[in-house]
Design a protein around this motif. Sequence first.
Motif, PDB file in Angstrom:
ATOM      1  N   PRO A 302       1.259  -0.923   0.162  1.00 31.81           N
ATOM      2  CA  PRO A 302      -0.306  -0.253  -0.256  1.00 31.81           C
ATOM      3  C   PRO A 302       0.935   1.527   0.198  1.00 31.81           C
ATOM      4  CG  PRO A 302      -0.758  -1.187   1.941  1.00 31.81           C
ATOM      5  CD  PRO A 302      -0.175  -2.187   0.945  1.00 31.81           C
ATOM      6  N   GLU A 303       1.874   1.382   0.697  1.00 35.46           N
ATOM      7  CA  GLU A 303       2.675   2.342   0.586  1.00 35.46           C
ATOM      8  C   GLU A 303       3.729   3.087  -0.872  1.00 35.46           C
ATOM      9  OE1 GLU A 303       5.501  -0.748   2.840  1.00 35.46           O
ATOM     10  OE2 GLU A 303       2.966   0.194   2.483  1.00 35.46           O
ATOM     11  N   ASN A 304       3.925   1.879  -1.259  1.00 32.41           N
ATOM     12  CA  ASN A 304       4.297   2.076  -2.695  1.00 32.41           C
ATOM     13  C   ASN A 304       3.875   2.565  -3.425  1.00 32.41           C
ATOM     14  OD1 ASN A 304       6.965   1.483  -1.608  1.00 32.41           O
ATOM     15  ND2 ASN A 304       6.954  -1.077  -2.205  1.00 32.41           N
ATOM     16  N   GLU A 306       1.177   3.921  -3.485  1.00 34.50           N
ATOM     17  CA  GLU A 306       0.518   5.634  -3.044  1.00 34.50           C
ATOM     18  C   GLU A 306       1.515   6.246  -4.073  1.00 34.50           C
ATOM     19  OE1 GLU A 306       0.775   6.214   0.835  1.00 34.50           O
ATOM     20  OE2 GLU A 306      -1.111   5.303   1.111  1.00 34.50           O
ATOM     21  N   ARG A 307       3.182   5.653  -4.288  1.00 34.64           N
ATOM     22  CA  ARG A 307       4.088   6.423  -5.170  1.00 34.64           C
ATOM     23  C   ARG A 307       4.392   6.178  -6.492  1.00 34.64           C
ATOM     24  NH1 ARG A 307       9.105   6.935  -1.461  1.00 34.64           N
ATOM     25  NH2 ARG A 307       9.289   8.794  -3.166  1.00 34.64           N
ATOM     26  N   GLU A 310       5.265   8.547  -9.178  1.00 34.83           N
ATOM     27  CA  GLU A 310       5.817   9.442  -8.972  1.00 34.83           C
ATOM     28  C   GLU A 310       7.415   9.565 -10.089  1.00 34.83           C
ATOM     29  OE1 GLU A 310       7.387   9.791  -5.027  1.00 34.83           O
ATOM     30  OE2 GLU A 310       5.235   9.944  -4.564  1.00 34.83           O
ATOM     31  N   CYS A 340      -5.626   3.815 -13.871  1.00 33.93           N
ATOM     32  CA  CYS A 340      -5.469   3.610 -12.359  1.00 33.93           C
ATOM     33  C   CYS A 340      -4.774   2.108 -12.126  1.00 33.93           C
ATOM     34  CB  CYS A 340      -6.536   3.655 -11.758  1.00 33.93           C
ATOM     35  SG  CYS A 340      -7.729   2.274 -12.714  1.00 33.93           S
TER      36      CYS A 340
END
Length: 385
Positions: A302-304, A306-307, A310, A340
């Motif tokens: 989940p944390e990756n 979001e990025r 980038e 997405c």
Amino acid sequence: MKRDILYVDDEPSNLIVFEAAFEETFNVYTAANADEALNFLKSQPVPVVVADQRMPDMTGVEMFGLIRKIYPHTQRVILSGFADSDAIIDAINEGQVFQFVRKPWQRVELLSVLHRALDAHDLAVQNSVLTERLLVSERCAMLGQASGRIAHEMANQLNILPLIELIEDDYREDEQLLEFAEVARLTYERLTELIEEVKAFVRFQPQNAELKPLDLDESIHELASFIRFSRTVPQEQLSIDIRARPKILGHKLKLHQVLVNLIKNASHAIADRTEGRVQVTLDKADGDAVISVSDNGTGISPENLERIWEPFFSTKGDAGNGMGLDVAKRLIAAQNGEICCESELAKGTCFTIRIPLLAEGKDDSPEKNSAAPANPSSAKPVPLS
């Protein structure tokens, strides 16, 4: 909106007094010792932590040393009424403590310290963001310089077109060889256009692409041939599911560029799985053409997740440069679409592209649309960035 403050003290009465003094101004959370405070921060980081210096098992300064390593932007305020100022002064000098307040504290004084600590936290976060942007800008500048040299050398070496034309003219009866030639021509066109884009980027010229009516089922079949010959994914692990024959206003080579990148990412995700599968699906829904690239690989945390869009962010370490998905998002947006991603660790990932369908009977290409300018060069191109 109230800001969060964590207060750490082993005396229950002190916790009650602090909360009563500041609960109208802040969201006050309390902890009775360092371990309790550190566990709280794992689930809910806060901008400011206030702590008593003298606590059993771990002093306030020692706890702040740990907090600083894990949460560098969190500001730390120490309270003490004992003559152990040397340790506190050392901590302040080393940057572990934002400010020392002597006990018994006065509400007005401590309130001022807390507001300044919150301002310091916000400034630290802003500086971190600006520093990261500066690093990205520097890397982009270096990338631009290197790209110019690479594009020049690639253009000098890309001279296979005469060979492709020779095969197409002299071996018209050999279907397999003609298929090889078609894949080679598609690759040549893709590389030629990419080189021109890089040259335009280095010269600070706008990059434009003319969108044309595109039959997606034909494009996907062409892509499948390219993937098969390039061996991006073992043939037995890749499946193509054509559920509809949508037509869009798009750019074939740009769309192929995005899909090849997504398929390569999927192949990396299933690399260590004997039952790994990559599926490309073409469908249409709610007025859009829908293309999905899914796998049953490692998934994304989940944390990756979001990025992943980038620039320069990559989960592949040295094997990736972090540019693929950023470029993919821009290329799809240039075709009036969106992309997405959904993913779950150990279960797999699915990227979905949606591009508006071309209305039946409508053809917006300059050469076919009577309302378009007679001179195709005067048609307005769609910017890619």
